[in-house]
Design a protein around this motif. Structure first.
Motif, PDB file in Angstrom:
ATOM      1  N   THR A  21      50.032 -70.920   3.508  1.00 33.87           N
ATOM      2  CA  THR A  21      51.293 -70.402   3.263  1.00 33.87           C
ATOM      3  C   THR A  21      52.421 -70.604   3.985  1.00 33.87           C
ATOM      4  O   THR A  21      53.551 -70.376   3.788  1.00 33.87           O
ATOM      5  N   GLN A  22      52.154 -71.782   4.817  1.00 38.30           N
ATOM      6  CA  GLN A  22      53.195 -72.260   5.798  1.00 38.30           C
ATOM      7  C   GLN A  22      54.415 -72.769   5.108  1.00 38.30           C
ATOM      8  O   GLN A  22      55.499 -72.517   5.706  1.00 38.30           O
ATOM      9  N   SER A  23      53.986 -73.573   4.067  1.00 42.45           N
ATOM     10  CA  SER A  23      55.396 -74.344   3.459  1.00 42.45           C
ATOM     11  C   SER A  23      56.251 -73.387   2.976  1.00 42.45           C
ATOM     12  O   SER A  23      57.408 -73.722   2.640  1.00 42.45           O
ATOM     13  N   LEU A  24      55.663 -72.198   2.537  1.00 41.70           N
ATOM     14  CA  LEU A  24      56.744 -71.227   1.790  1.00 41.70           C
ATOM     15  C   LEU A  24      57.972 -70.608   2.887  1.00 41.70           C
ATOM     16  O   LEU A  24      58.768 -70.262   2.337  1.00 41.70           O
ATOM     17  N   PHE A  25      57.509 -70.932   3.988  1.00 36.15           N
ATOM     18  CA  PHE A  25      58.492 -70.346   5.134  1.00 36.15           C
ATOM     19  C   PHE A  25      59.762 -71.146   5.286  1.00 36.15           C
ATOM     20  O   PHE A  25      61.120 -70.800   5.249  1.00 36.15           O
ATOM     21  N   TYR A  26      59.623 -72.907   5.069  1.00 35.17           N
ATOM     22  CA  TYR A  26      60.725 -73.570   5.043  1.00 35.17           C
ATOM     23  C   TYR A  26      60.816 -74.324   3.952  1.00 35.17           C
ATOM     24  O   TYR A  26      62.056 -75.262   3.777  1.00 35.17           O
ATOM     25  N   GLN A  27      60.283 -74.110   2.934  1.00 33.60           N
ATOM     26  CA  GLN A  27      60.450 -74.644   1.461  1.00 33.60           C
ATOM     27  C   GLN A  27      60.322 -73.305   0.523  1.00 33.60           C
ATOM     28  O   GLN A  27      59.489 -73.441  -0.517  1.00 33.60           O
ATOM     29  N   PRO A  28      61.224 -72.296   0.829  1.00 31.63           N
ATOM     30  CA  PRO A  28      60.927 -70.827  -0.102  1.00 31.63           C
ATOM     31  C   PRO A  28      61.210 -71.384  -1.484  1.00 31.63           C
ATOM     32  O   PRO A  28      62.053 -72.149  -2.142  1.00 31.63           O
ATOM     33  N   ALA A  29      60.660 -70.631  -2.695  1.00 31.09           N
ATOM     34  CA  ALA A  29      61.168 -70.439  -3.804  1.00 31.09           C
ATOM     35  C   ALA A  29      61.813 -69.639  -4.523  1.00 31.09           C
ATOM     36  O   ALA A  29      62.418 -69.597  -5.554  1.00 31.09           O
ATOM     37  N   THR A  30      62.651 -68.920  -3.538  1.00 25.47           N
ATOM     38  CA  THR A  30      63.578 -68.162  -3.434  1.00 25.47           C
ATOM     39  C   THR A  30      64.910 -68.349  -2.889  1.00 25.47           C
ATOM     40  O   THR A  30      64.747 -68.790  -2.018  1.00 25.47           O
ATOM     41  N   SER A  31      65.831 -67.495  -3.328  1.00 26.51           N
ATOM     42  CA  SER A  31      67.166 -67.841  -2.606  1.00 26.51           C
ATOM     43  C   SER A  31      68.247 -66.452  -3.152  1.00 26.51           C
ATOM     44  O   SER A  31      67.726 -65.742  -4.006  1.00 26.51           O
ATOM     45  N   VAL A  32      69.279 -66.196  -2.360  1.00 27.62           N
ATOM     46  CA  VAL A  32      70.073 -65.121  -2.531  1.00 27.62           C
ATOM     47  C   VAL A  32      71.454 -65.654  -2.814  1.00 27.62           C
ATOM     48  O   VAL A  32      71.850 -66.743  -2.005  1.00 27.62           O
ATOM     49  N   ALA A  33      72.258 -65.167  -3.567  1.00 32.24           N
ATOM     50  CA  ALA A  33      73.693 -65.867  -3.658  1.00 32.24           C
ATOM     51  C   ALA A  33      74.484 -65.209  -2.457  1.00 32.24           C
ATOM     52  O   ALA A  33      74.623 -64.382  -1.878  1.00 32.24           O
ATOM     53  N   PRO A  34      75.413 -66.411  -1.877  1.00 35.44           N
ATOM     54  CA  PRO A  34      76.236 -65.810  -0.617  1.00 35.44           C
ATOM     55  C   PRO A  34      77.312 -65.200  -1.001  1.00 35.44           C
ATOM     56  O   PRO A  34      77.649 -64.862  -2.051  1.00 35.44           O
ATOM     57  N   VAL A  35      77.780 -64.158   0.120  1.00 35.55           N
ATOM     58  CA  VAL A  35      78.567 -63.190  -0.237  1.00 35.55           C
ATOM     59  C   VAL A  35      79.573 -63.135   0.770  1.00 35.55           C
ATOM     60  O   VAL A  35      79.485 -63.886   2.101  1.00 35.55           O
ATOM     61  N   ILE A  36      80.793 -62.565   0.975  1.00 38.85           N
ATOM     62  CA  ILE A  36      81.730 -62.321   1.816  1.00 38.85           C
ATOM     63  C   ILE A  36      81.700 -61.209   2.677  1.00 38.85           C
ATOM     64  O   ILE A  36      81.518 -60.056   2.051  1.00 38.85           O
ATOM     65  N   SER A  37      81.441 -61.473   4.068  1.00 33.78           N
ATOM     66  CA  SER A  37      81.242 -60.077   4.693  1.00 33.78           C
ATOM     67  C   SER A  37      82.422 -59.232   4.731  1.00 33.78           C
ATOM     68  O   SER A  37      83.906 -59.689   4.868  1.00 33.78           O
ATOM     69  N   PRO A  38      82.080 -57.921   4.500  1.00 30.60           N
ATOM     70  CA  PRO A  38      83.325 -56.939   4.244  1.00 30.60           C
ATOM     71  C   PRO A  38      84.242 -56.775   5.644  1.00 30.60           C
ATOM     72  O   PRO A  38      83.648 -57.154   6.777  1.00 30.60           O
ATOM     73  N   SER A  39      85.456 -56.458   5.617  1.00 36.51           N
ATOM     74  CA  SER A  39      86.389 -56.318   7.053  1.00 36.51           C
ATOM     75  C   SER A  39      86.100 -54.750   7.171  1.00 36.51           C
ATOM     76  O   SER A  39      86.219 -53.900   6.496  1.00 36.51           O
ATOM     77  N   GLU A  40      85.378 -54.547   8.481  1.00 34.63           N
ATOM     78  CA  GLU A  40      84.967 -53.269   9.003  1.00 34.63           C
ATOM     79  C   GLU A  40      85.742 -52.967  10.315  1.00 34.63           C
ATOM     80  O   GLU A  40      85.659 -53.844  11.136  1.00 34.63           O
ATOM     81  N   ARG A  41      86.042 -51.588  10.472  1.00 37.43           N
ATOM     82  CA  ARG A  41      86.438 -51.217  11.948  1.00 37.43           C
ATOM     83  C   ARG A  41      85.508 -50.636  12.761  1.00 37.43           C
ATOM     84  O   ARG A  41      85.590 -50.693  13.750  1.00 37.43           O
ATOM     85  N   LEU A  42      84.481 -50.090  11.942  1.00 33.95           N
ATOM     86  CA  LEU A  42      83.260 -49.706  13.117  1.00 33.95           C
ATOM     87  C   LEU A  42      81.973 -50.607  12.544  1.00 33.95           C
ATOM     88  O   LEU A  42      81.516 -50.747  11.298  1.00 33.95           O
TER      89      LEU A  42
END
Length: 233
Positions: free
Chosen positions: A114-135
């Motif tokens: 299963t080692q190759s699954l860590f650096y050649q994953p078959a999944t991904s997620v879409a990038p997002v913009i981090s929210p602007s937060e005071r806390l």
């Protein structure tokens, strides 16, 4: 920290050490007493983990000791990688680093197949913009762990500004922003607060005067009742 996790951490600390490490240093890193460390090391020795040393001198882990590999399935590795990807893109830097560290630990003990699954994953997620937060989210999570109240100035969807003191229960992560589930002293009921609408905030020294498990139980019951009313419409 659960005892099983602590035993694993002690092995990892000894593995990293270049020489004998005293119980006091292990205790400081794990934030427990030296007596707890002595008991844990005795338990590891009883399980035939090759630890050498004694109280007052220090401990070392004999070379050649290996933790048994985790018998992870391919789907379990992919789930862990996908979860870490989500946290790295949606969570704050502290959680992103923790996700990286978690994957590194899993990769180190996972079966070779299963080692190759860590650096050649078959999944991904879409990038997002981090929210602007005071806390910062890390401060919210710490307040929840320590049962601390939070004072905040909140602006609702109508633009009305109010000062609140809340008892944070849960921090919910979304693709765009985060939500705090909490008991609101002003409204005397459970409320949700979008973190990007918080104008100012301060974690107070005042503690929540209830056990967190009881507070969570009441919150869940209130949400279940609200959901039932909505479904009945």
């Amino acid at each position: 920290m659960r005892r099983g996790d602590r035993l694993f951490e002690i092995i990892e600390i000894l593995r990293r050490a270049r020489g004998p490490i005293p119980a006091s240093r292990i205790a400081a890193e794990l934030e427990v007493s030296q007596r707890t460390v002595y008991r844990d090391i005795a338990a590891l020795m009883a399980q035939r983990v090759p630890i050498l040393g004694e109280a007052g001198v220090g401990y070392i882990l004999e070379s050649g000791f290996h933790m048994p590999p985790l018998m992870l399935k391919a789907e379990e590795v992919e789930a862990a990688v996908l979860g870490a990807q989500w946290v790295k893109t949606r969570g704050e830097p502290e959680l992103a680093r923790a996700a990286e560290a978690l994957l590194a630990r899993l990769e180190a003990v996972a079966p070779p197949a299963t080692q190759s699954l860590f650096y050649q994953p078959a999944t991904s997620v879409a990038p997002v913009i981090s929210p602007s937060e005071r806390l910062e989210a890390s401060a919210i999570r710490r307040a929840i762990r320590e049962r601390s109240k939070i004072r905040l100035t909140y602006v609702d969807e109508s633009g009305i500004r109010t000062d609140r003191i809340i008892w944070p229960i849960l921090l919910g992560y979304r693709d765009a922003g985060r939500i705090i589930a909490a008991w609101c002293e002003l409204r005397q009921s459970f409320r949700y607060f979008r973190t990007e609408r918080i104008e100012s905030a301060e974690v107070l020294e005042a503690r929540i005067p209830r056990r967190m498990d009881h507070l969570r139980g009441d919150w869940k019951a209130a949400m279940d009742a609200e959901r039932a009313r909505f479904e009945a419409l």
